[in-house]
Design an enzyme around this catalytic site. Structure first.
Site, PDB file in Angstrom:
ATOM      1  N   LYS A 101      29.933   5.778  18.067  1.00 45.57           N
ATOM      2  CA  LYS A 101      28.911   4.934  17.438  1.00 45.57           C
ATOM      3  C   LYS A 101      27.981   4.326  18.463  1.00 45.57           C
ATOM      4  O   LYS A 101      26.819   4.067  18.190  1.00 45.57           O
ATOM      5  CB  LYS A 101      29.580   3.757  16.714  1.00 45.57           C
TER       6      LYS A 101
ATOM      7  N   LYS B 255      35.715   0.346  27.452  1.00 39.82           N
ATOM      8  CA  LYS B 255      34.765  -0.514  26.733  1.00 39.82           C
ATOM      9  C   LYS B 255      34.324  -1.709  27.567  1.00 39.82           C
ATOM     10  O   LYS B 255      33.182  -2.155  27.442  1.00 39.82           O
ATOM     11  CB  LYS B 255      35.359  -0.973  25.394  1.00 39.82           C
TER      12      LYS B 255
ATOM     13  N   LYS C 235      33.300  11.912  23.851  1.00 37.04           N
ATOM     14  CA  LYS C 235      33.604  11.697  22.432  1.00 37.04           C
ATOM     15  C   LYS C 235      32.333  11.335  21.648  1.00 37.04           C
ATOM     16  O   LYS C 235      31.511  10.567  22.152  1.00 37.04           O
ATOM     17  CB  LYS C 235      34.610  10.534  22.352  1.00 37.04           C
TER      18      LYS C 235
HETATM   19  N1  AQP Z   1      34.763  11.312  17.947  1.00 35.78           N
HETATM   20  C1  AQP Z   1      35.787  11.121  17.119  1.00 35.78           C
HETATM   21  N2  AQP Z   1      36.542  12.161  16.687  1.00 35.78           N
HETATM   22  C2  AQP Z   1      37.584  11.980  15.822  1.00 35.78           C
HETATM   23  N3  AQP Z   1      37.921  10.769  15.336  1.00 35.78           N
HETATM   24  C3  AQP Z   1      37.209   9.701  15.738  1.00 35.78           C
HETATM   25  N4  AQP Z   1      37.270   8.402  15.444  1.00 35.78           N
HETATM   26  C4  AQP Z   1      36.308   7.726  16.123  1.00 35.78           C
HETATM   27  N5  AQP Z   1      35.589   8.573  16.849  1.00 35.78           N
HETATM   28  C5  AQP Z   1      36.106   9.811  16.634  1.00 35.78           C
HETATM   29  C6  AQP Z   1      38.259   7.830  14.540  1.00 35.78           C
HETATM   30  O1  AQP Z   1      37.571   7.087  13.542  1.00 35.78           O
HETATM   31  C7  AQP Z   1      38.405   6.013  13.124  1.00 35.78           C
HETATM   32  C8  AQP Z   1      37.623   4.758  13.086  1.00 35.78           C
HETATM   33  O2  AQP Z   1      37.146   4.440  14.369  1.00 35.78           O
HETATM   34  P1  AQP Z   1      36.709   2.961  14.667  1.00 35.78           P
HETATM   35  O3  AQP Z   1      35.606   2.559  13.808  1.00 35.78           O
HETATM   36  O4  AQP Z   1      37.869   2.068  14.565  1.00 35.78           O
HETATM   37  O5  AQP Z   1      36.246   2.864  16.157  1.00 35.78           O
HETATM   38  P2  AQP Z   1      36.111   3.781  17.357  1.00 35.78           P
HETATM   39  O6  AQP Z   1      37.231   4.737  17.520  1.00 35.78           O
HETATM   40  O7  AQP Z   1      35.918   2.868  18.499  1.00 35.78           O
HETATM   41  O8  AQP Z   1      34.782   4.553  16.995  1.00 35.78           O
HETATM   42  P3  AQP Z   1      33.673   4.935  18.007  1.00 35.78           P
HETATM   43  O9  AQP Z   1      32.644   5.720  17.322  1.00 35.78           O
HETATM   44  O10 AQP Z   1      34.246   5.561  19.215  1.00 35.78           O
HETATM   45  O11 AQP Z   1      33.025   3.542  18.364  1.00 35.78           O
HETATM   46  P4  AQP Z   1      32.575   3.045  19.775  1.00 35.78           P
HETATM   47  O12 AQP Z   1      31.352   3.771  20.122  1.00 35.78           O
HETATM   48  O13 AQP Z   1      32.334   1.588  19.541  1.00 35.78           O
HETATM   49  O14 AQP Z   1      33.696   3.313  20.731  1.00 35.78           O
HETATM   50  C9  AQP Z   1      39.594   5.964  14.081  1.00 35.78           C
HETATM   51  O15 AQP Z   1      40.714   6.572  13.450  1.00 35.78           O
HETATM   52  C10 AQP Z   1      39.145   6.813  15.236  1.00 35.78           C
HETATM   53  O16 AQP Z   1      40.234   7.449  15.877  1.00 35.78           O
END
Ligand code: AQP
Length: 346
Positions: A210, A115, A207
């Site tokens: 968001k 990140k 992955k």
């Molecule tokens: N691609 C994924 N597959 C399975 N689980 C996922 N999670 C996130 N992406 C996937 C799970 O969703 C929960 C909440 O995630 P979060 O909002 O805390 O943040 P994150 O993991 O940082 O989500 P993103 O989409 O990956 O955001 P960015 O783009 O900002 O990095 C968690 O349980 C996570 O494991």
């Protein structure tokens, strides 16, 4: 290790674009756990501000994630639904854990490296410290089980290390003050199922996320049927038909991803999906996946829209949840302060 009361905690960041990965890896599983456990589900807004958030957007997104929880089937009468910033014990415990966690542990966290990217000097201190706050989120409730996607595995290992070190460092006080051998449980991560890691629709090696600049990389929970259909039809695939067995998905990341999504949406295994669609061309399989995704996600998106139109109701749910969460966390943090040796008001 003494027996701890079974309790589930998990959180989702209000950082926009809630997607199919968040749903299948986390929220859908939160709903299922309510039948078996006492659960706390948190909109982790303190985590969100580790990267810049426009204030008005942040408010909107906190309500939208709450709406997603409720629309997906989390029952706020049964489970505790709240936003993190309303319960001050998260930040308080995070500070104490900052003094337990070691720099070397945080330096190994791959999510920070991803990140922060190349401009690491310019990342917020909060982004670096994120996993310590996450440990505090979980352990403020002495939660025993945490359902998350696979990307959070390393952070949960850190939570276990922090709990273990706190229990060791303060073993004498913990015993003297009548808490037995350990104050914090060694939390069990619940990672699994066919969608523990949902991948981008544009690149099966990345992955679903968001923050991916391409909206075609993910299915958002608020996408309408046409949007879902277009994204599934445009999803990257290879030229071969689907294999009949899971071994045939190896080295075919896009095929593996779509089969995993189908399996998770339909509550079956990859094997079950291939039993039905082995030998099928992607055009046929994608048609079935569109129908399934629209049937499962359409009602959630519609209910989210209905709920966000009534922010007063959402705020009342969050306020009630925050009061119930604080009632669990406050005595735990008071006990932590006694264990550490602080003098506190009684
Ligand atoms: N691609 C994924 N597959 C399975 N689980 C996922 N999670 C996130 N992406 C996937 C799970 O969703 C929960 C909440 O995630 P979060 O909002 O805390 O943040 P994150 O993991 O940082 O989500 P993103 O989409 O990956 O955001 P960015 O783009 O900002 O990095 C968690 O349980 C996570 O494991």
């Amino acid at each position: 290790m003494p027996a701890f009361k079974e309790l589930v905690f998990s959180g989702v960041q209000p950082t926009g674009n809630l997607h199919l990965g968040n749903y299948l890896g986390a929220i859908k599983r939160f709903v299922a756990m309510q039948a078996q456990f006492e659960c706390l589900y948190c909109v982790v807004d303190l985590h969100a501000i580790t990267v810049w958030q426009d204030p008005a957007e942040l408010t909107r997104q906190i309500r939208e994630v709450t709406a997603a929880f409720l629309a997906a089937g989390i029952d706020p009468a049964r489970s505790v639904v709240f936003n993190q910033s309303q319960v001050p014990q998260h930040a308080e415990l995070a500070w104490i854990f900052n003094c337990v966690a070691r720099l070397g542990w945080l330096n190994r966290m791959t999510q920070f490296k991803e990140k922060a990217g190349k401009d690491r000097e310019n990342a917020s201190v909060g982004l670096y410290d994120y996993p310590v706050l996450m440990a505090a989120d979980i352990l403020a409730y002495r939660a025993t089980h945490v359902p998350v996607g696979e990307d959070q595995k390393q952070h949960l290992e850190l939570t276990r290390d922090i709990a273990q070190k706190f229990n060791n460092d303060f073993a004498g006080a913990i015993q003297e003050q009548g808490h037995g051998e350990a104050f914090f449980p060694i939390t069990e991560p619940l990672i699994g199922g066919p969608a523990a890691r949902v991948m981008s629709l544009r690149d099966g090696t990345k992955k679903m996320s968001k923050s991916d600049p391409s909206d075609y990389s993910r299915i958002n929970l608020t996408d309408d049927s046409d949007g879902i259909a277009t994204k599934v039809r445009k999803a990257k695939t290879d030229a071969e038909p689907l294999p009949s067995e899971t071994a045939g998905l190896e080295k075919r990341p896009e095929a593996d991803n779509l089969v995993g999504i189908f399996a998770a949406l339909n509550d079956v295994s990859r094997e079950d999906v291939l039993r039905e669609y082995g030998g099928a061309q992607f055009s046929a399989f994608k048609g079935a996946l569109v129908d399934l995704a629209v049937a499962k996600l359409g009602p959630i998106g519609a209910e989210m829209k209905r709920l966000v139109a009534d922010p007063g109701h959402i705020d009342a749910v969050l306020a009630d949840g925050a009061a119930r969460a604080e009632a669990i966390a406050a005595p735990n943090i008071a006990a932590v302060k006694d264990i550490v040796g602080f003098v506190r008001r009684r």
